[in-house]
Enzyme design. Structure first.
Site, PDB file in Angstrom:
ATOM      1  N   THR A  36       0.828  -1.214   0.000  1.00 27.08           N
ATOM      2  CA  THR A  36       0.000   0.000   0.000  1.00 27.08           C
ATOM      3  C   THR A  36       0.860   1.262   0.000  1.00 27.08           C
ATOM      4  OG1 THR A  36      -0.168  -0.026   2.412  1.00 27.08           O
ATOM      5  CG2 THR A  36      -1.946  -1.085   1.198  1.00 27.08           C
ATOM      6  N   TYR A 146      -7.932  -6.299  11.255  1.00 23.73           N
ATOM      7  CA  TYR A 146      -7.024  -5.209  11.653  1.00 23.73           C
ATOM      8  C   TYR A 146      -7.006  -5.084  13.177  1.00 23.73           C
ATOM      9  CZ  TYR A 146      -5.004  -0.445  11.523  1.00 23.73           C
ATOM     10  OH  TYR A 146      -4.209   0.664  11.673  1.00 23.73           O
TER      11      TYR A 146
END
Ligand code: UDP
Length: 314
Positions: A36, A146
């Site tokens: 990312t 997450y």
């Protein structure tokens, strides 16, 4: 000369940390697998004699030659869209990646700071959030990959501290914004700014009454540096306690962009926290930190960056 390893170096926060440690006179090793991250964020550092870049995934064994004084673990997909698209990588970097870096810290006798998150509080039932609050997290919901990776990260970091006597620091980062956020990462700020500039409707999720508290990146970096140099090993909230609703935020973005885009309401994503605001009294008392940049100034600086990005990409 002190040497620091920064993982997630090509990301939003990692790249700002690289800049800060270069400015502070450190030898900086940046590491990123570019899942990312974006090399443009650190392109300017490649000429610098005290900067080295390793293209590596920290979920695999991490090797760094020579001594290390500090490790800052900031590698992870970090926006809801990213970790929904990359659930396994998100779990691995928070768990296996953290384990590898703790092992490296032990081998090098380095102090390690790990990037945790306000997501460890889940959809909080206590407001504002203090470090003693254990949270309200759905382990099997879409955000669980997450939240639980970061909760495991905190747990294994504390275990290395108590069992191996490793020097560890844990920062719980609340919503942060600024230049180098990815334009299409799905977070509310880049989404609203690009929609406003392109004269498209602003996508408000739910009824827009959920709250967040937004911290400008320079304030966050200062808080992290102070925490690193402090002697406190428990988790510490770093964020800006000024809380607003997403509806108010949309109005502010329309105002600073001079846009007349309408607002379009969309369904609220599953487990989207209804409220979030850090209690920062621990950071204040430990190392006298509090944010300095107000939203008006922070948004002005961020808008400049995004306007340029949108111009370059259109
Ligand atoms: N949000 C929104 N529109 C968007 C993106 C996000 O209304 O296009 C909302 C989202 O539902 C959440 C808040 O803005 O309540 C902050 O979302 P973000 O993804 O930036 O971060 P989060 O705090 O949820 O991790």
């Amino acid at each position: 000369m002190k040497r620091v390893l920064i993982t997630g170096a090509a990301g939003f926060l990692g790249s700002h940390l690289c800049d800060r440690f270069i400015a502070d006179g450190f030898d900086v090793i940046g590491m990123d697998n570019l899942l990312t991250g974006n090399l443009q964020n650190i392109e300017h550092l490649f000429q610098h004699e005290r900067f080295t870049f390793y293209h590596h995934d920290v979920s695999k064994f991490v090797f760094v030659p020579g001594n290390l004084d500090y490790i800052l673990h900031f590698a992870s997909p970090a926006s809801p869209i990213d970790y929904l698209q990359m659930p396994i990588q998100t779990l691995k970097v928070g768990s296996l990646g953290t384990h590898n870096l703790l092992g490296l810290a032990l081998a090098k006798n380095a102090r390690i700071l790990v990037a945790s998150t306000s997501e460890v509080y889940g959809d909080p039932l206590v407001h504002p959030q203090k470090e003693e609050y254990w949270g309200n997290v759905n382990p099997v919901g879409p955000r669980g990959v997450y939240d639980e990776a970061k909760r495991f990260q905190e747990s294994i970091t504390m275990a290395y501290h108590t069992y191996h006597k490793l020097e560890t620091r844990i920062v719980r980062i609340f919503n942060t914004y600024g230049p180098r956020m990815r334009l299409n990462d799905g977070r509310v700020l880049p989404a609203f700014i690009s929609q406003a500039i392109r004269k498209e409707p602003l996508s408000v999720f739910g009824d827009g009454t959920q709250t967040r508290s937004f911290c400008y990146v320079d304030d966050l970096v200062e808080g992290i540096v102070r925490l690193l140099h402090s002697d406190y090993s428990g988790p510490v909230n770093i964020g800006n306690p000024e809380e607003i609703t997403i509806n108010q935020f949309a109005e502010e973005i329309l105002k600073i962009t001079h846009s007349d885009s309408p607002i379009k309401f969309h369904p609220l994503p599953v487990d989207d926290p209804k409220q979030r605001k850090p209690d920062i009294s621990l950071a204040q008392s430990l190392f006298h930190w509090e944010p300095k940049v107000n939203r008006e100034e922070g948004l002005r600086r961020t808008l400049q960056y995004f306007s340029q990005q949108i111009q370059d990409h259109s």
